[in-house]
Design a protein around this motif. Structure first.
Motif, PDB file in Angstrom:
ATOM      1  N   PHE A 179      29.845  -7.235  71.099  1.00  0.00           N
ATOM      2  CA  PHE A 179      29.826  -6.873  69.675  1.00  0.00           C
ATOM      3  C   PHE A 179      30.106  -5.400  69.427  1.00  0.00           C
ATOM      4  CE2 PHE A 179      27.315 -10.856  69.160  1.00  0.00           C
ATOM      5  CZ  PHE A 179      28.120 -11.435  68.194  1.00  0.00           C
ATOM      6  N   ARG A 180      29.940  -4.552  70.421  1.00  0.00           N
ATOM      7  CA  ARG A 180      30.218  -3.136  70.193  1.00  0.00           C
ATOM      8  C   ARG A 180      31.700  -2.815  70.365  1.00  0.00           C
ATOM      9  NH1 ARG A 180      29.443   0.987  75.097  1.00  0.00           N
ATOM     10  NH2 ARG A 180      30.243  -0.294  76.801  1.00  0.00           N
ATOM     11  N   GLN A 181      32.462  -3.769  70.906  1.00  0.00           N
ATOM     12  CA  GLN A 181      33.885  -3.560  71.100  1.00  0.00           C
ATOM     13  C   GLN A 181      34.630  -3.746  69.779  1.00  0.00           C
ATOM     14  OE1 GLN A 181      34.913  -2.524  73.996  1.00  0.00           O
ATOM     15  NE2 GLN A 181      33.064  -2.955  75.188  1.00  0.00           N
ATOM     16  N   THR A 182      35.811  -3.166  69.701  1.00  0.00           N
ATOM     17  CA  THR A 182      36.675  -3.378  68.544  1.00  0.00           C
ATOM     18  C   THR A 182      37.442  -4.684  68.717  1.00  0.00           C
ATOM     19  OG1 THR A 182      38.435  -2.099  69.600  1.00  0.00           O
ATOM     20  CG2 THR A 182      36.932  -0.919  68.131  1.00  0.00           C
ATOM     21  N   GLY A 183      37.953  -5.201  67.621  1.00  0.00           N
ATOM     22  CA  GLY A 183      38.704  -6.451  67.686  1.00  0.00           C
ATOM     23  C   GLY A 183      37.919  -7.604  67.099  1.00  0.00           C
ATOM     24  N   PRO A 184      38.547  -8.775  66.983  1.00  0.00           N
ATOM     25  CA  PRO A 184      37.881  -9.961  66.413  1.00  0.00           C
ATOM     26  C   PRO A 184      36.651 -10.363  67.227  1.00  0.00           C
ATOM     27  CG  PRO A 184      40.257 -10.293  66.594  1.00  0.00           C
ATOM     28  CD  PRO A 184      39.945  -9.041  67.348  1.00  0.00           C
ATOM     29  N   LYS A 185      35.545 -10.566  66.547  1.00  0.00           N
ATOM     30  CA  LYS A 185      34.297 -10.888  67.235  1.00  0.00           C
ATOM     31  C   LYS A 185      34.211 -12.347  67.646  1.00  0.00           C
ATOM     32  CE  LYS A 185      33.397  -6.723  66.888  1.00  0.00           C
ATOM     33  NZ  LYS A 185      33.684  -5.911  68.095  1.00  0.00           N
ATOM     34  N   TRP A 186      35.104 -13.181  67.112  1.00  0.00           N
ATOM     35  CA  TRP A 186      35.056 -14.595  67.488  1.00  0.00           C
ATOM     36  C   TRP A 186      35.771 -14.837  68.803  1.00  0.00           C
ATOM     37  CZ3 TRP A 186      39.953 -16.588  67.918  1.00  0.00           C
ATOM     38  CH2 TRP A 186      40.978 -15.914  67.236  1.00  0.00           C
ATOM     39  N   ARG A 187      36.477 -13.853  69.314  1.00  0.00           N
ATOM     40  CA  ARG A 187      37.153 -13.997  70.600  1.00  0.00           C
ATOM     41  C   ARG A 187      36.182 -13.624  71.716  1.00  0.00           C
ATOM     42  NH1 ARG A 187      43.156 -11.272  69.552  1.00  0.00           N
ATOM     43  NH2 ARG A 187      43.866 -12.819  68.008  1.00  0.00           N
ATOM     44  N   ILE A 188      35.506 -14.615  72.214  1.00  0.00           N
ATOM     45  CA  ILE A 188      34.510 -14.385  73.256  1.00  0.00           C
ATOM     46  C   ILE A 188      35.032 -14.895  74.583  1.00  0.00           C
ATOM     47  CG2 ILE A 188      32.553 -14.455  71.672  1.00  0.00           C
ATOM     48  CD1 ILE A 188      32.110 -17.334  72.461  1.00  0.00           C
ATOM     49  N   LEU A 220      22.636 -13.033  67.833  1.00  0.00           N
ATOM     50  CA  LEU A 220      22.236 -12.358  66.604  1.00  0.00           C
ATOM     51  C   LEU A 220      21.573 -11.014  66.892  1.00  0.00           C
ATOM     52  CD1 LEU A 220      21.819 -12.240  63.561  1.00  0.00           C
ATOM     53  CD2 LEU A 220      19.723 -13.590  63.857  1.00  0.00           C
ATOM     54  N   ILE A 221      20.601 -11.013  67.797  1.00  0.00           N
ATOM     55  CA  ILE A 221      19.901  -9.765  68.121  1.00  0.00           C
ATOM     56  C   ILE A 221      20.857  -8.769  68.775  1.00  0.00           C
ATOM     57  CG2 ILE A 221      18.108  -8.775  69.601  1.00  0.00           C
ATOM     58  CD1 ILE A 221      16.427 -11.247  69.032  1.00  0.00           C
ATOM     59  N   ALA A 222      21.731  -9.270  69.654  1.00  0.00           N
ATOM     60  CA  ALA A 222      22.712  -8.383  70.282  1.00  0.00           C
ATOM     61  C   ALA A 222      23.623  -7.747  69.238  1.00  0.00           C
ATOM     62  CB  ALA A 222      23.541  -9.168  71.299  1.00  0.00           C
ATOM     63  N   ALA A 223      24.043  -8.517  68.243  1.00  0.00           N
ATOM     64  CA  ALA A 223      24.914  -7.990  67.194  1.00  0.00           C
ATOM     65  C   ALA A 223      24.199  -6.928  66.359  1.00  0.00           C
ATOM     66  CB  ALA A 223      25.396  -9.128  66.301  1.00  0.00           C
ATOM     67  N   LEU A 224      22.938  -7.169  66.038  1.00  0.00           N
ATOM     68  CA  LEU A 224      22.189  -6.199  65.240  1.00  0.00           C
ATOM     69  C   LEU A 224      22.015  -4.885  65.992  1.00  0.00           C
ATOM     70  CD1 LEU A 224      19.451  -8.526  63.708  1.00  0.00           C
ATOM     71  CD2 LEU A 224      21.430  -7.556  62.542  1.00  0.00           C
ATOM     72  N   PHE A 225      21.700  -4.952  67.271  1.00  0.00           N
ATOM     73  CA  PHE A 225      21.542  -3.726  68.055  1.00  0.00           C
ATOM     74  C   PHE A 225      22.884  -3.035  68.276  1.00  0.00           C
ATOM     75  CE2 PHE A 225      17.294  -5.228  69.071  1.00  0.00           C
ATOM     76  CZ  PHE A 225      16.587  -4.051  69.267  1.00  0.00           C
ATOM     77  N   ALA A 226      23.983  -3.787  68.208  1.00  0.00           N
ATOM     78  CA  ALA A 226      25.310  -3.186  68.345  1.00  0.00           C
ATOM     79  C   ALA A 226      25.798  -2.557  67.049  1.00  0.00           C
ATOM     80  CB  ALA A 226      26.309  -4.237  68.823  1.00  0.00           C
ATOM     81  N   GLY A 227      24.985  -2.619  66.006  1.00  0.00           N
ATOM     82  CA  GLY A 227      25.342  -1.989  64.737  1.00  0.00           C
ATOM     83  C   GLY A 227      25.959  -2.922  63.721  1.00  0.00           C
ATOM     84  N   ARG A 228      26.057  -4.207  64.050  1.00  0.00           N
ATOM     85  CA  ARG A 228      26.590  -5.173  63.086  1.00  0.00           C
ATOM     86  C   ARG A 228      25.510  -5.525  62.072  1.00  0.00           C
ATOM     87  NH1 ARG A 228      31.947  -4.673  63.875  1.00  0.00           N
ATOM     88  NH2 ARG A 228      32.252  -4.264  66.108  1.00  0.00           N
ATOM     89  N   ARG A 229      25.910  -5.673  60.815  1.00  0.00           N
ATOM     90  CA  ARG A 229      24.958  -5.978  59.745  1.00  0.00           C
ATOM     91  C   ARG A 229      25.510  -7.123  58.907  1.00  0.00           C
ATOM     92  NH1 ARG A 229      21.027  -2.562  56.922  1.00  0.00           N
ATOM     93  NH2 ARG A 229      20.520  -3.516  54.910  1.00  0.00           N
ATOM     94  N   PRO A 230      25.207  -8.366  59.301  1.00  0.00           N
ATOM     95  CA  PRO A 230      25.701  -9.501  58.516  1.00  0.00           C
ATOM     96  C   PRO A 230      25.069  -9.510  57.128  1.00  0.00           C
ATOM     97  CG  PRO A 230      24.124 -10.231  60.161  1.00  0.00           C
ATOM     98  CD  PRO A 230      24.401  -8.786  60.448  1.00  0.00           C
ATOM     99  N   ALA A 231      25.816  -9.992  56.155  1.00  0.00           N
ATOM    100  CA  ALA A 231      25.310 -10.059  54.783  1.00  0.00           C
ATOM    101  C   ALA A 231      24.216 -11.110  54.683  1.00  0.00           C
ATOM    102  CB  ALA A 231      26.446 -10.397  53.822  1.00  0.00           C
ATOM    103  N   LEU A 232      23.129 -10.767  53.987  1.00  0.00           N
ATOM    104  CA  LEU A 232      22.015 -11.705  53.841  1.00  0.00           C
ATOM    105  C   LEU A 232      22.436 -12.982  53.115  1.00  0.00           C
ATOM    106  CD1 LEU A 232      18.865  -9.541  53.011  1.00  0.00           C
ATOM    107  CD2 LEU A 232      19.252 -10.995  55.010  1.00  0.00           C
ATOM    108  N   ARG A 233      23.389 -12.863  52.175  1.00  0.00           N
ATOM    109  CA  ARG A 233      23.820 -14.054  51.437  1.00  0.00           C
ATOM    110  C   ARG A 233      24.505 -15.060  52.364  1.00  0.00           C
ATOM    111  NH1 ARG A 233      27.491 -10.029  50.153  1.00  0.00           N
ATOM    112  NH2 ARG A 233      29.693 -10.515  50.571  1.00  0.00           N
TER     113      ARG A 233
END
Length: 463
Positions: A179-188, A220-233
């Motif tokens: 999640f800290r990398q650049t580029g599309p996050k769905w490409r895992i 989810l937790i990994a994304a939050l610690f990587a600085g990602r902030r999904p919208a609550l809605r």
């Protein structure tokens, strides 16, 4: 008695509820990073996860039962029959429990260093990518061996099962790096799916939501610690859908695994139900499983009037269970609080339920403390639990971000569900997990010293 009736309440009941809710809402400010990050800090903090659990298991559950304590209870009028004085005392005890948890946390979280978690820095990115897949495979095997059908000695059962949970550490760090990398996050990559294999194996062998929850919590937790902030809605509806789908899958699979239902029959029932029927039935049935306030209410009703305090040494027992191996102290307590609670309190007025048992029902943390020694035990237990949460949150605030993410994810499910568990199990399991985590990191550090002596630097990280 109608099928639709709520708990008995009066003006004092709602006054206690307002005071407890206000204190609970104000205490969210104690979460580290709340002023800076807002709601994401809740899922990045052990205290924040417990805060959410208390709100769902106690406060929201009380509101549900005050509206309908029959259909959302256990389809009997026994909760409706509880006198208003018992309801008020139960709610007040829950409020006391939370206020003392928050108070102890506020003092314990003030750490100046990483403390016992300093060794967590040994989990570098290079190390994680080297051991992630072998760890996932090994932990999957450990979950299979500790399923209960194998002949593992009792003294080894807990250490091996706790060791199996360590797959969460490299899994979280690998997802954090993604999640800290650049580029599309769905490409895992394939490694990000393989590291989640132990959660699937654990859920397949032991179909409980907490065993499958890491499939969602780790990313989810990994994304939050990587600085990602999904919208609550988007996050809240997605979380509700995941909860309903996961709960429905677990419930259906239990029927096949434990009740010998035919898979075709279960599939046909789900296929024939309409979307509205599936949603309402799933929601109502799933809400019955959050019964922390129910358990606490029945405990306060029966103890000490109908049955005396158990007198269990519940304040010391978690530390004996957490730190002393069973092969040294063979008489230490077992994880049977659910079975005991069903026989002694949950099925107290049902001889059939006491004699034939059934599914284990959690006593709730404040209820377990009250059963052991009354209000004093609630106060002391809350101070202990809040201190433990504060120490861990304070220590991990001084770790590298990816180490803090792994430490949080390691016990996220456990902390989120701790309010509905017995105090002994919640504290002991947390201690056991971190003890093994620290020992593992120490072994890595010892191996690293040998590598340094040979001229190899294992602390070099991926760019």
């Amino acid at each position: 008695m109608p099928a639709f009736a709520g708990l008995q309440t009066d003006f004092l009941t709602w006054l206690i509820l307002v005071a407890t809710t206000a204190g609970w809402m104000i205490s969210v400010r104690l979460v580290l990073g709340w002023a800076r990050e807002g709601w994401p800090s809740l899922l990045k903090s052990l205290y924040g996860l417990v805060w959410l659990g208390f709100g769902l298991d106690i406060l929201l559950r009380f509101l549900m039962l005050s509206y309908n304590a029959v259909e959302w209870g256990n389809d009997t009028p026994r909760l409706v029959a509880q006198p208003v004085d018992t309801v008020n005392r139960t709610l007040a005890y829950c409020g006391l429990f939370w206020m003392l948890v928050a108070l102890a946390y506020a003092f314990a979280v003030r750490r100046r260093g990483a403390g016992l978690l300093t060794l967590a820095r040994m989990f570098t990115l290079d190390l994680v990518y080297a051991v992630a897949i072998p760890t996932a495979l090994l932990c999957s095997v450990l979950f299979y061996l500790t399923d209960g059908r194998s002949r593992i000695p009792l003294a080894l059962l807990t250490p091996l099962s706790v060791m199996g949970a360590l797959y969460i550490v490299p899994a979280t760090i690998a997802w954090w790096d993604h999640f800290r990398q650049t580029g599309p996050k769905w490409r895992i990559g394939g490694i990000h799916l393989i590291v989640l294999l132990p959660a699937l194996v654990h859920g397949w062998l032991s179909p409980y939501r907490e065993n499958l929850a890491p499939l969602f919590l780790i990313p989810l937790i990994a994304a939050l610690f990587a600085g990602r902030r999904p919208a609550l809605r988007r996050l809240v509806p997605a979380a509700l859908v995941c909860f309903l789908v996961l709960s429905s899958f677990v419930s259906s699979y239990r029927r096949i695994k434990w009740e010998n239902a035919r898979p075709e029959e279960v599939v046909n029932e789900m296929r024939d139900a309409s979307a509205v029927d599936w949603l309402t039935a799933s929601w109502g049935d799933r809400m019955k499983r959050f019964h922390s306030f129910d358990s606490m209410l029945l405990t306060v009703h029966l103890v000490p009037g109908a049955r005396p305090y158990s007198g269990r040494n519940v304040l010391v027992s978690p530390f004996l269970r957490g730190f002393v191996p069973r092969f040294i102290y063979a008489d230490k307590g077992a994880s049977d609080a659910g079975e005991r609670f069903v026989k002694d309190i949950w099925a107290y007025d049902s001889p059939t339920g006491r004699d034939h048992g059934g599914a284990a029902i959690a006593p709730s943390m404040p209820g377990d403390l009250y059963d052991a020694g009354g209000v004093l035990y609630i106060a002391l237990g809350a101070l202990i639990w809040g201190s433990v949460l504060g120490l861990v949150d304070g220590w991990k605030a001084h770790l590298p971000v990816y180490c803090a993410a792994a430490t949080t994810a390691l016990v996220a499910t456990h902390c989120a569900m701790s309010v509905e568990r017995d105090f002994d199990h919640s504290v002991a399991a947390l201690l056991q997990i971190f003890l093994l985590f620290i020992v593992t990191a120490a072994l890595i550090a010892m191996a690293s010293r040998r590598d340094f002596a040979l001229g190899f630097d294992p602390t070099l990280e991926r760019p």
